[in-house]
Design a protein around this motif. Structure first.
Motif, PDB file in Angstrom:
ATOM      1  N   THR A   1      43.516  85.216  77.679  1.00 45.00           N
ATOM      2  CA  THR A   1      43.040  85.428  79.109  1.00 45.00           C
ATOM      3  C   THR A   1      41.791  85.234  79.786  1.00 45.00           C
ATOM      4  OG1 THR A   1      41.236  86.124  77.902  1.00 45.00           O
ATOM      5  CG2 THR A   1      42.641  88.108  78.107  1.00 45.00           C
ATOM      6  N   PRO A   2      42.587  84.068  80.194  1.00 42.98           N
ATOM      7  CA  PRO A   2      43.506  84.582  81.439  1.00 42.98           C
ATOM      8  C   PRO A   2      45.450  84.244  81.104  1.00 42.98           C
ATOM      9  CG  PRO A   2      42.448  82.856  82.977  1.00 42.98           C
ATOM     10  CD  PRO A   2      41.875  82.915  80.822  1.00 42.98           C
TER      11      PRO A   2
ATOM     12  N   ARG B   1      53.908  79.616  85.130  1.00 44.86           N
ATOM     13  CA  ARG B   1      53.299  80.921  83.733  1.00 44.86           C
ATOM     14  C   ARG B   1      52.445  79.026  83.642  1.00 44.86           C
ATOM     15  NH1 ARG B   1      54.338  83.424  78.913  1.00 44.86           N
ATOM     16  NH2 ARG B   1      52.607  84.377  77.794  1.00 44.86           N
ATOM     17  N   GLY B   2      51.462  79.417  84.671  1.00 46.43           N
ATOM     18  CA  GLY B   2      50.301  77.727  83.841  1.00 46.43           C
ATOM     19  C   GLY B   2      48.772  78.825  84.032  1.00 46.43           C
ATOM     20  N   ARG B   3      47.710  77.413  84.908  1.00 43.81           N
ATOM     21  CA  ARG B   3      46.575  77.570  84.343  1.00 43.81           C
ATOM     22  C   ARG B   3      46.072  77.469  86.325  1.00 43.81           C
ATOM     23  NH1 ARG B   3      44.761  71.330  83.574  1.00 43.81           N
ATOM     24  NH2 ARG B   3      45.100  70.838  85.622  1.00 43.81           N
TER      25      ARG B   3
ATOM     26  N   ARG C   1      43.724  73.175  92.437  1.00 42.07           N
ATOM     27  CA  ARG C   1      43.919  75.140  92.928  1.00 42.07           C
ATOM     28  C   ARG C   1      45.298  74.808  91.815  1.00 42.07           C
ATOM     29  NH1 ARG C   1      41.622  77.520  98.425  1.00 42.07           N
ATOM     30  NH2 ARG C   1      42.882  79.512  96.876  1.00 42.07           N
ATOM     31  N   ASP C   2      45.986  74.728  91.182  1.00 41.86           N
ATOM     32  CA  ASP C   2      47.078  74.785  90.769  1.00 41.86           C
ATOM     33  C   ASP C   2      47.550  76.059  90.772  1.00 41.86           C
ATOM     34  OD1 ASP C   2      46.228  71.966  89.176  1.00 41.86           O
ATOM     35  OD2 ASP C   2      47.002  72.196  87.198  1.00 41.86           O
ATOM     36  N   LEU C   3      47.238  77.215  89.942  1.00 46.18           N
ATOM     37  CA  LEU C   3      47.867  78.694  90.953  1.00 46.18           C
ATOM     38  C   LEU C   3      48.204  78.671  92.157  1.00 46.18           C
ATOM     39  CD1 LEU C   3      48.931  81.993  90.141  1.00 46.18           C
ATOM     40  CD2 LEU C   3      46.568  81.738  90.260  1.00 46.18           C
TER      41      LEU C   3
ATOM     42  N   GLN D   1      54.504  71.859  84.709  1.00 49.56           N
ATOM     43  CA  GLN D   1      53.063  73.193  84.910  1.00 49.56           C
ATOM     44  C   GLN D   1      52.380  73.110  83.672  1.00 49.56           C
ATOM     45  OE1 GLN D   1      54.789  77.095  85.020  1.00 49.56           O
ATOM     46  NE2 GLN D   1      55.892  76.679  86.992  1.00 49.56           N
ATOM     47  N   ILE D   2      51.509  72.892  83.456  1.00 45.71           N
ATOM     48  CA  ILE D   2      50.446  73.222  83.019  1.00 45.71           C
ATOM     49  C   ILE D   2      49.663  74.346  82.196  1.00 45.71           C
ATOM     50  CG2 ILE D   2      47.811  71.629  82.359  1.00 45.71           C
ATOM     51  CD1 ILE D   2      48.625  69.852  84.110  1.00 45.71           C
ATOM     52  N   ALA D   3      49.500  74.539  80.901  1.00 46.09           N
ATOM     53  CA  ALA D   3      49.631  76.021  80.627  1.00 46.09           C
ATOM     54  C   ALA D   3      47.651  76.509  80.082  1.00 46.09           C
ATOM     55  CB  ALA D   3      50.204  76.291  79.022  1.00 46.09           C
ATOM     56  N   SER D   4      48.077  77.688  80.705  1.00 46.41           N
ATOM     57  CA  SER D   4      46.410  78.192  80.537  1.00 46.41           C
ATOM     58  C   SER D   4      46.249  77.927  79.147  1.00 46.41           C
ATOM     59  CB  SER D   4      46.965  79.708  81.115  1.00 46.41           C
ATOM     60  OG  SER D   4      45.629  80.609  81.514  1.00 46.41           O
TER      61      SER D   4
END
Length: 185
Positions: free
Chosen positions: A120-121, A135-137, A152-154, A171-174
């Motif tokens: 989360t998140p 599916r990133g941060r 603002r990546d998302l 993409q950079i992982a959350s």
């Protein structure tokens, strides 16, 4: 304990389920989609990562609506072991932060398992055909507030998805607190 989800499995199809929302009604996950996409985010009430970014999650959900992207949040944490994540506390959390989207309770954790949610998140961004494209941060902040001018990546990824149907290849992982799974017998 911090956890990092895997990166995007491009093209994976969103799975629908009907869950109880903080408004007391059942809601279909896929019914929350806009004509150009949907963000499904797994959050909870007590996680310091979520608390640090919840205002920006709400902002991005509102801003993405004008691009035809819907938004829904799901809490799958075990509320027996983590009472701060109870349904009643979900209602309070959603009200305090003026959620412009449904906040759904995945009490049996089936949806989190189906989506392979990790933390989360954990953000899942789908295009208008319900195919996973992001599916990133959220942004570069972790559990800090972050600068107002932070990328603002998302938001940028989902704007691209809304316009082209395709998410960014880089993409950079959350990162966040691990999902609090129930003990299984």
């Amino acid at each position: 304990m911090a956890a990092t989800p895997p990166l995007c499995d491009f093209g994976w199809n969103a799975v629908d389920a009907s869950l109880i929302g903080v408004d007391g009604q059942r809601h279909s996950i896929l019914a929350q989609a806009g004509r150009r996409g949907l963000v499904v985010v797994f959050i909870c009430n007590h996680c310091p990562y979520v608390k640090a970014v919840i205002g920006r999650i709400v902002r991005d959900a509102r801003d993405l609506k004008e691009y035809g992207v819907g938004f829904v949040a799901i809490n799958s944490n075990d509320a027996v072991t983590y009472p701060a994540d109870s349904y009643e506390n979900m209602q309070r959390f959603a009200s305090e932060h003026d959620f412009p989207f449904h906040y759904l309770h995945d009490a049996d954790q089936t949806v989190a398992r189906t989506y392979n949610a990790v933390c989360t998140p954990d953000f899942f961004g789908f295009n208008g055909a319900s195919e996973l494209q992001y599916r990133g941060r959220l942004d570069a902040s972790r559990k800090e507030e972050g600068a107002a001018d932070m990328r603002r990546d998302l938001f940028e990824a989902m704007k691209q998805v809304a316009n082209s149907g395709q998410g960014p290849r880089e993409q950079i992982a959350s990162i966040g607190c691990s999902i609090k799974w129930r003990e299984t017998a």
